[in-house]
Design an enzyme around this catalytic site. Structure first.
Site, PDB file in Angstrom:
ATOM      1  N   GLU A   1      -1.997  36.266  15.643  1.00 15.26           N
ATOM      2  CA  GLU A   1      -0.506  35.347  15.881  1.00 15.26           C
ATOM      3  C   GLU A   1      -1.117  34.015  15.225  1.00 15.26           C
ATOM      4  OE1 GLU A   1       0.208  38.664  18.881  1.00 15.26           O
ATOM      5  OE2 GLU A   1      -1.607  37.556  18.077  1.00 15.26           O
TER       6      GLU A   1
ATOM      7  N   ALA B   1       4.678  42.188  15.694  1.00 16.24           N
ATOM      8  CA  ALA B   1       6.073  42.124  15.936  1.00 16.24           C
ATOM      9  C   ALA B   1       6.636  42.070  14.390  1.00 16.24           C
ATOM     10  CB  ALA B   1       6.437  40.770  16.538  1.00 16.24           C
TER      11      ALA B   1
ATOM     12  N   GLU C   1      -0.845  44.299  21.948  1.00 13.05           N
ATOM     13  CA  GLU C   1      -0.474  43.912  23.375  1.00 13.05           C
ATOM     14  C   GLU C   1       0.127  45.270  24.006  1.00 13.05           C
ATOM     15  OE1 GLU C   1       0.582  39.425  23.514  1.00 13.05           O
ATOM     16  OE2 GLU C   1       1.697  40.441  21.966  1.00 13.05           O
TER      17      GLU C   1
ATOM     18  N   GLY D   1       1.353  42.324  18.612  1.00 12.65           N
ATOM     19  CA  GLY D   1       2.329  43.053  19.750  1.00 12.65           C
ATOM     20  C   GLY D   1       1.970  44.447  19.654  1.00 12.65           C
TER      21      GLY D   1
END
Length: 257
Positions: A131, A65, A111, A108
């Protein structure tokens, strides 16, 4: 036109979407996720698109992210995050999605790659959910999809330590289907997409749905869905064309009917 993506049609039935934020290692912003969700919606509606390849740059598929954007959101902003809807639309894409992963595939980005049905990675790729190093945890399906892909022990190790694994480890664990040379990753993903695009679209879509149900339902429910889907396909024009082409020793011409 999207600002953070490049979209091409390199072969009949195949759409190639490339993440384009090289200055930030393709870090995922709200804008990028929104544009990606919109492009997948267009691909879903386009009858000519039968498979999609998603990739990044040679250096990074996506490094996670966008931390700058994340730091600017307070708790209210997180609770009302529009990215949740973007992730949901990406997750519900019904056509085959192949990820071609080069370089960093973290947070992310990992993911996002796990939303794909097939992952092809270069030998220098690395996968991780770091994270925990920021005092948070995966929030876009990382804990759920990673455990289903690699098993409890490795998923726990990756999420709780934040330490990544390399492409060969990812392949052995079942996260990646193939490992290639860096310069061949996208080419191999497109080759797989072209092969899928040549199959009967209805059969491909129902087969994908049946395989995904195997992850989420018990065996008896999965078998019922499989049998129902098999019966539905028995009445299609593509089934008749497939059998006729086999008997006539020619390539079938599937129409999606």
């Amino acid at each position: 036109m999207p600002r953070t993506l490049a979209v091409q049609a390199p072969a009949a039935g195949v759409r190639l979407i490339t993440l384009q934020r090289p200055e930030a290692l393709n870090a995922l912003t709200t804008e990028l996720l929104g544009e990606l969700a919109a492009e997948l919606a267009l691909a879903e509606q386009d009858a000519e698109t039968r498979a999609v390849v998603l990739t990044g740059s040679r250096k990074a598929f996506a490094a996670g992210a966008d931390i700058k954007e994340m730091a600017e959101r307070d708790l209210v902003g997180i609770l009302e995050d529009p990215r949740v809807a973007h992730w949901q639309r990406i997750a519900s894409f019904p056509k085959p999605l192949i990820a071609a992963v080069n370089g960093f595939c973290l947070g992310g980005g990992c993911e996002l790659a796990m939303h794909a049905d097939i992952l092809v990675a270069d030998e220098d790729a690395c996968f991780g959910q770091p994270e925990i190093n920021l005092g948070i945890m995966p929030g876009a399906g990382g804990t759920q999809r990673l455990l289903r892909a690699v098993g409890k022990s490795l998923a726990m190790q990756m999420v709780l330590t934040g330490q990544p694994i390399d492409a060969r480890h990812a392949q052995r664990a079942g996260l990646v289907s193939e490992v290639t040379l860096p310069e061949l990753t996208v080419e191999r993903a497109l080759e797989i997409a072209r092969a899928i695009a040549g199959k009967a679209p209805l059969a491909v879509r129902l087969a994908k749905e049946a395989l995904l149900k195997a992850q989420d339902t018990d065996l008896a429910s999965g078998l019922r869905f499989e049998r129902h889907a098999f019966t539905v396909l028995a009445g299609t024009a593509d089934r008749a064309e497939g059998i006729r082409a086999f008997q006539e020793k020619r390539r079938p011409e599937f129409t999606g009917r």
